[in-house]
Structure formats: C-alpha cells, structure tokens
Design an enzyme around this catalytic site. Structure first.
Site, PDB file in Angstrom:
ATOM      1  N   ASP A  24      -5.825  -2.073   0.488  1.00 18.57           N
ATOM      2  CA  ASP A  24      -4.856  -3.035  -0.047  1.00 18.57           C
ATOM      3  C   ASP A  24      -4.144  -2.441  -1.257  1.00 18.57           C
ATOM      4  O   ASP A  24      -4.720  -1.651  -2.001  1.00 18.57           O
ATOM      5  CB  ASP A  24      -5.612  -4.319  -0.443  1.00 18.57           C
ATOM      6  CG  ASP A  24      -4.666  -5.497  -0.630  1.00 18.57           C
ATOM      7  OD1 ASP A  24      -3.473  -5.389  -0.292  1.00 18.57           O
ATOM      8  OD2 ASP A  24      -5.137  -6.537  -1.133  1.00 18.57           O
ATOM      9  N   ASN A  26      -0.683  -1.228  -1.172  1.00 16.77           N
ATOM     10  CA  ASN A  26       0.444  -0.316  -0.906  1.00 16.77           C
ATOM     11  C   ASN A  26       1.746  -0.866  -1.481  1.00 16.77           C
ATOM     12  O   ASN A  26       2.535  -0.134  -2.076  1.00 16.77           O
ATOM     13  CB  ASN A  26       0.651  -0.130   0.602  1.00 16.77           C
ATOM     14  CG  ASN A  26      -0.501   0.580   1.275  1.00 16.77           C
ATOM     15  OD1 ASN A  26      -1.376   1.113   0.606  1.00 16.77           O
ATOM     16  ND2 ASN A  26      -0.507   0.588   2.598  1.00 16.77           N
ATOM     17  N   ARG A  28       2.209  -3.069  -3.933  1.00 17.35           N
ATOM     18  CA  ARG A  28       2.232  -3.047  -5.402  1.00 17.35           C
ATOM     19  C   ARG A  28       2.410  -1.637  -5.941  1.00 17.35           C
ATOM     20  O   ARG A  28       3.072  -1.410  -6.949  1.00 17.35           O
ATOM     21  CB  ARG A  28       0.949  -3.692  -5.954  1.00 17.35           C
ATOM     22  CG  ARG A  28       1.065  -5.209  -6.053  1.00 17.35           C
ATOM     23  CD  ARG A  28      -0.279  -5.860  -6.161  1.00 17.35           C
ATOM     24  NE  ARG A  28      -0.984  -5.844  -4.881  1.00 17.35           N
ATOM     25  CZ  ARG A  28      -2.272  -6.088  -4.742  1.00 17.35           C
ATOM     26  NH1 ARG A  28      -3.014  -6.338  -5.794  1.00 17.35           N
ATOM     27  NH2 ARG A  28      -2.828  -6.085  -3.551  1.00 17.35           N
ATOM     28  N   HIS A  41       3.366   2.342   1.933  1.00 19.60           N
ATOM     29  CA  HIS A  41       2.609   2.509   3.182  1.00 19.60           C
ATOM     30  C   HIS A  41       2.492   3.990   3.543  1.00 19.60           C
ATOM     31  O   HIS A  41       1.465   4.440   4.039  1.00 19.60           O
ATOM     32  CB  HIS A  41       3.275   1.730   4.320  1.00 19.60           C
ATOM     33  CG  HIS A  41       3.219   0.238   4.119  1.00 19.60           C
ATOM     34  ND1 HIS A  41       2.081  -0.405   3.692  1.00 19.60           N
ATOM     35  CD2 HIS A  41       4.158  -0.741   4.280  1.00 19.60           C
ATOM     36  CE1 HIS A  41       2.317  -1.717   3.614  1.00 19.60           C
ATOM     37  NE2 HIS A  41       3.571  -1.932   3.953  1.00 19.60           N
ATOM     38  N   SER A  69      -3.597  -6.277  10.446  1.00 22.26           N
ATOM     39  CA  SER A  69      -4.325  -7.479  10.856  1.00 22.26           C
ATOM     40  C   SER A  69      -3.477  -8.327  11.801  1.00 22.26           C
ATOM     41  O   SER A  69      -2.255  -8.157  11.878  1.00 22.26           O
ATOM     42  CB  SER A  69      -4.695  -8.304   9.620  1.00 22.26           C
ATOM     43  OG  SER A  69      -3.542  -8.925   9.102  1.00 22.26           O
ATOM     44  N   ASN A  72      -0.702  -9.738   9.964  1.00 21.77           N
ATOM     45  CA  ASN A  72       0.370  -8.875   9.455  1.00 21.77           C
ATOM     46  C   ASN A  72       1.672  -8.973  10.264  1.00 21.77           C
ATOM     47  O   ASN A  72       2.736  -8.563   9.792  1.00 21.77           O
ATOM     48  CB  ASN A  72      -0.070  -7.405   9.387  1.00 21.77           C
ATOM     49  CG  ASN A  72      -1.020  -7.122   8.239  1.00 21.77           C
ATOM     50  OD1 ASN A  72      -1.827  -6.194   8.297  1.00 21.77           O
ATOM     51  ND2 ASN A  72      -0.943  -7.901   7.168  1.00 21.77           N
ATOM     52  N   TRP A  73       1.609  -9.554  11.477  1.00 23.47           N
ATOM     53  CA  TRP A  73       2.848  -9.737  12.260  1.00 23.47           C
ATOM     54  C   TRP A  73       3.806 -10.661  11.524  1.00 23.47           C
ATOM     55  O   TRP A  73       5.002 -10.661  11.793  1.00 23.47           O
ATOM     56  CB  TRP A  73       2.545 -10.325  13.637  1.00 23.47           C
ATOM     57  CG  TRP A  73       1.719  -9.448  14.524  1.00 23.47           C
ATOM     58  CD1 TRP A  73       0.408  -9.637  14.851  1.00 23.47           C
ATOM     59  CD2 TRP A  73       2.121  -8.244  15.200  1.00 23.47           C
ATOM     60  NE1 TRP A  73      -0.021  -8.626  15.680  1.00 23.47           N
ATOM     61  CE2 TRP A  73       1.009  -7.768  15.915  1.00 23.47           C
ATOM     62  CE3 TRP A  73       3.328  -7.526  15.265  1.00 23.47           C
ATOM     63  CZ2 TRP A  73       1.054  -6.602  16.692  1.00 23.47           C
ATOM     64  CZ3 TRP A  73       3.366  -6.366  16.043  1.00 23.47           C
ATOM     65  CH2 TRP A  73       2.253  -5.926  16.736  1.00 23.47           C
ATOM     66  N   ARG A  75       4.770 -10.469   8.571  1.00 22.42           N
ATOM     67  CA  ARG A  75       5.591  -9.755   7.578  1.00 22.42           C
ATOM     68  C   ARG A  75       7.008  -9.549   8.130  1.00 22.42           C
ATOM     69  O   ARG A  75       7.222  -9.644   9.345  1.00 22.42           O
ATOM     70  CB  ARG A  75       4.945  -8.397   7.276  1.00 22.42           C
ATOM     71  CG  ARG A  75       3.628  -8.576   6.572  1.00 22.42           C
ATOM     72  CD  ARG A  75       3.093  -7.292   6.003  1.00 22.42           C
ATOM     73  NE  ARG A  75       1.879  -7.593   5.269  1.00 22.42           N
ATOM     74  CZ  ARG A  75       1.370  -6.852   4.307  1.00 22.42           C
ATOM     75  NH1 ARG A  75       1.960  -5.735   3.953  1.00 22.42           N
ATOM     76  NH2 ARG A  75       0.271  -7.201   3.685  1.00 22.42           N
ATOM     77  N   ARG A 198     -11.301 -10.682  -1.664  1.00 22.98           N
ATOM     78  CA  ARG A 198     -11.356 -11.524  -0.467  1.00 22.98           C
ATOM     79  C   ARG A 198     -11.747 -10.649   0.723  1.00 22.98           C
ATOM     80  O   ARG A 198     -11.541  -9.445   0.699  1.00 22.98           O
ATOM     81  CB  ARG A 198      -9.959 -12.093  -0.134  1.00 22.98           C
ATOM     82  CG  ARG A 198      -9.431 -13.130  -1.054  1.00 22.98           C
ATOM     83  CD  ARG A 198      -8.114 -13.684  -0.495  1.00 22.98           C
ATOM     84  NE  ARG A 198      -7.066 -12.681  -0.455  1.00 22.98           N
ATOM     85  CZ  ARG A 198      -6.326 -12.324  -1.505  1.00 22.98           C
ATOM     86  NH1 ARG A 198      -6.524 -12.884  -2.669  1.00 22.98           N
ATOM     87  NH2 ARG A 198      -5.391 -11.404  -1.379  1.00 22.98           N
TER      88      ARG A 198
HETATM   89  C1  FPP Z   1      -2.074  -3.465   2.431  1.00 22.48           C
HETATM   90  O1  FPP Z   1      -1.123  -3.254   1.434  1.00 22.48           O
HETATM   91  C2  FPP Z   1      -1.976  -2.478   3.460  1.00 22.48           C
HETATM   92  C3  FPP Z   1      -1.592  -2.744   4.754  1.00 22.48           C
HETATM   93  C4  FPP Z   1      -1.230  -4.068   5.230  1.00 22.48           C
HETATM   94  C5  FPP Z   1      -1.507  -1.721   5.768  1.00 22.48           C
HETATM   95  C6  FPP Z   1      -2.397  -0.542   5.625  1.00 22.48           C
HETATM   96  C7  FPP Z   1      -1.651   0.590   6.183  1.00 22.48           C
HETATM   97  C8  FPP Z   1      -1.731   1.861   5.774  1.00 22.48           C
HETATM   98  C9  FPP Z   1      -2.705   2.300   4.781  1.00 22.48           C
HETATM   99  C10 FPP Z   1      -0.823   2.911   6.292  1.00 22.48           C
HETATM  100  C11 FPP Z   1      -0.919   3.218   7.731  1.00 22.48           C
HETATM  101  C12 FPP Z   1      -2.287   3.302   8.268  1.00 22.48           C
HETATM  102  C13 FPP Z   1      -2.762   4.326   9.016  1.00 22.48           C
HETATM  103  C14 FPP Z   1      -4.117   4.240   9.620  1.00 22.48           C
HETATM  104  C15 FPP Z   1      -1.979   5.533   9.259  1.00 22.48           C
HETATM  105  P1  FPP Z   1      -0.091  -4.408   1.143  1.00 22.48           P
HETATM  106  O2  FPP Z   1       1.183  -4.057   1.822  1.00 22.48           O
HETATM  107  O3  FPP Z   1      -0.644  -5.731   1.505  1.00 22.48           O
HETATM  108  O4  FPP Z   1       0.037  -4.241  -0.418  1.00 22.48           O
HETATM  109  P2  FPP Z   1       0.333  -5.382  -1.484  1.00 22.48           P
HETATM  110  O5  FPP Z   1      -0.788  -6.378  -1.382  1.00 22.48           O
HETATM  111  O6  FPP Z   1       0.317  -4.627  -2.764  1.00 22.48           O
HETATM  112  O7  FPP Z   1       1.678  -5.953  -1.156  1.00 22.48           O
END
Ligand code: FPP
Length: 246
Positions: A24, A26, A28, A41, A69, A72-73, A75, A198
């Site tokens: 989690d 990416n 931020r 990402h 997840s 996540n769709w 988004r 969480r």
């Molecule tokens: C959460 O950060 C991260 C994700 C929803 C996706 C995870 C994906 C990757 C690490 C990259 C691709 C994966 C692979 C296996 C190549 P967030 O976007 O929810 O961050 P935030 O909470 O700060 O907005």
C-alpha cells in the site's frame, strides 16, 4: 516497530514460513512527488522485484503479494488499465529472472474478469515455474477474501445438495480445499505498508493466526531491510494459537 538486529537462531530458517504483504502507498508516494499515480505503481512494481529477490535471499519459503483486489475495479478506468498493463509487463518481463532464481509462481484470484492475454501469461508463468523450489511467490490478482469464502461455501453447498458430501463432514481442512489457496500453508506474518492498519479483505480465513505487522514505509520505498525488520518483530512475538504459551 523496533529496528534491533535479528536475534540469533539455530534453525535453518527460523522466521515466518509464509509472509503475506498488502502493498500500500503507491498513490501517496507519487502524490508526495507531484507525479501521476501510475508513477507510484511503476515504482511499486520495482519494489515487487526487489522484495521477491530479498525474500529469496533471506530464505523465506513462501511470499504472497496483494497486487489487485476485487475492489480495485472501482478505481478510475485509466488507473485500472495502468495496473493491468504493469501486471502484464511484469508477467512477461520478470518471468525469466523468477525462473532463473528458482521461484515457483502462482496467481491467486478470480481470472474470469482478466483479459485473455493476461490469463494466458499467468498460465504460461505457472507452468514454466511449476517445478521450482527455491521460493513460492504468489501474486493475488482480482482477489477478495469474502468472494473466495462465498465461492467455497457455494461449491460445498452444491456438493451437499448433490449428495456427494455430508454437511457433517465439512471441517476446516475440507473447507480449505475449496479456497483459492488450497494446498498453501497459512501466512504466519502479514505485513501492510504505508501506515494503514487494516486487512482490507485479504486472506481473511488464512490469516486467522497471522502476526500482523504494520509499517509506515510506503510500498515503493519498501525493500529487503524492511522485510528483515518485520521478521525481527515477528520473532519477538510469542505465538500461542489460543493456548497459554510455554
Ligand atoms: C496500493 O497503493 C497498491 C495497489 C492497489 C496495487 C499494487 C500494485 C503494484 C505494487 C504494482 C504492480 C504489481 C505487480 C505484481 C507488478 P494505492 O494505490 O492504494 O496507494 P495509496 O493508498 O497511497 O493511494
């Protein structure tokens, strides 16, 4: 979390046998740098590569990463497409290195909603790495624990209705055999990055006894040393499984 060095232990790998990670932060990470979310990402995908390598070096037998997840769709379409693009890119470009390093790859999640080419790449990657034994790497894509538990329940209900199974014979091991993780040991350490505390519908059944370690580091900055610190924390905890301990 303490940053003390790992305690000495005589076992070959005294740490957790299965580490699961909710990656989690990416978004931020990108926002803090004035970059688009996709940049976070991308750096997150670099961290995936780094952490798999680190886990193999440390000797962790099983590593499971939550990449996408069922929620996540929801988004924005562009972000979903960026994430799918990264997964596609990862499966195609990292396979050789994973294979060379003896990683056995398994993708956990509902594949029905994934693009046909991604499903094909997943199948190829799983087939290619099937005999590897250095580390098991599971990537959860379109995974949701409630959905998984519901599907398992429906499947068992159908078997009972068809007279193939008696309700009284549904025990934990029979139930587990219907989960997407069938055959996989439960995680004993669950790490979530970015300071959020969480579980977010991740491996709810399987993490019943997992130690939870929450770290403030954003996923793109996470590396082997963070993994080692989480393992040190795990070793400091006394695991009692509902008993009274020693
Ligand atoms: C959460 O950060 C991260 C994700 C929803 C996706 C995870 C994906 C990757 C690490 C990259 C691709 C994966 C692979 C296996 C190549 P967030 O976007 O929810 O961050 P935030 O909470 O700060 O907005």
């Amino acid at each position: 979390m303490s940053t003390a060095p790992l305690p000495a232990n005589p076992d070959p790998f005294p740490g957790p046998q299965h580490v699961a990670i909710i990656m989690d932060g990416n978004g931020r990470w990108a926002k803090a740098r004035g970059l688009p979310r996709v940049a976070g990402h991308r750096r997150g995908a670099d961290a995936v590569r780094r952490v798999i390598r680190g886990a193999a070096d440390i000797g962790i037998p099983v590593l499971t990463l939550f990449a996408f997840s069922t929620e996540n769709w929801a988004r924005p379409a562009e972000e979903v497409s960026d994430l799918m693009g990264l997964l596609r890119h990862y499966l195609r470009n990292e396979l050789e290195e994973l294979h060379r390093n003896g990683a056995r790859l398994r993708v956990i999640g509902d594949r029905e909603r994934l693009a046909a080419d991604i499903v094909r790449d997943i199948t190829d990657a799983e087939t290619r790495t099937r005999a590897n034994a250095a580390i098991d790497v599971n990537i959860c894509i379109n995974y949701g624990a409630r959905d998984e538990i519901l599907r398992a329940s429906r499947s068992l209900a159908r078997k009972v209705a068809a007279g193939e199974l008696a309700a009284k014979d549904i025990d934990e091991s029979r139930f587990e055999s219907e989960l997407l993780t069938a055959g996989l040991r439960d995680p004993d350490l669950l790490i979530r990055t970015s300071g959020e505390q969480r579980i977010s519908n991740f491996l709810l059944w399987q993490c019943a006894y997992a130690e939870l370690v929450f770290v403030d580091t954003l996923w793109p900055d996470f590396g082997k040393e963070h993994l080692e610190r989480a393992i040190a924390e795990f070793r400091r905890r006394e695991r009692r499984y509902g008993g009274v301990g020693s």
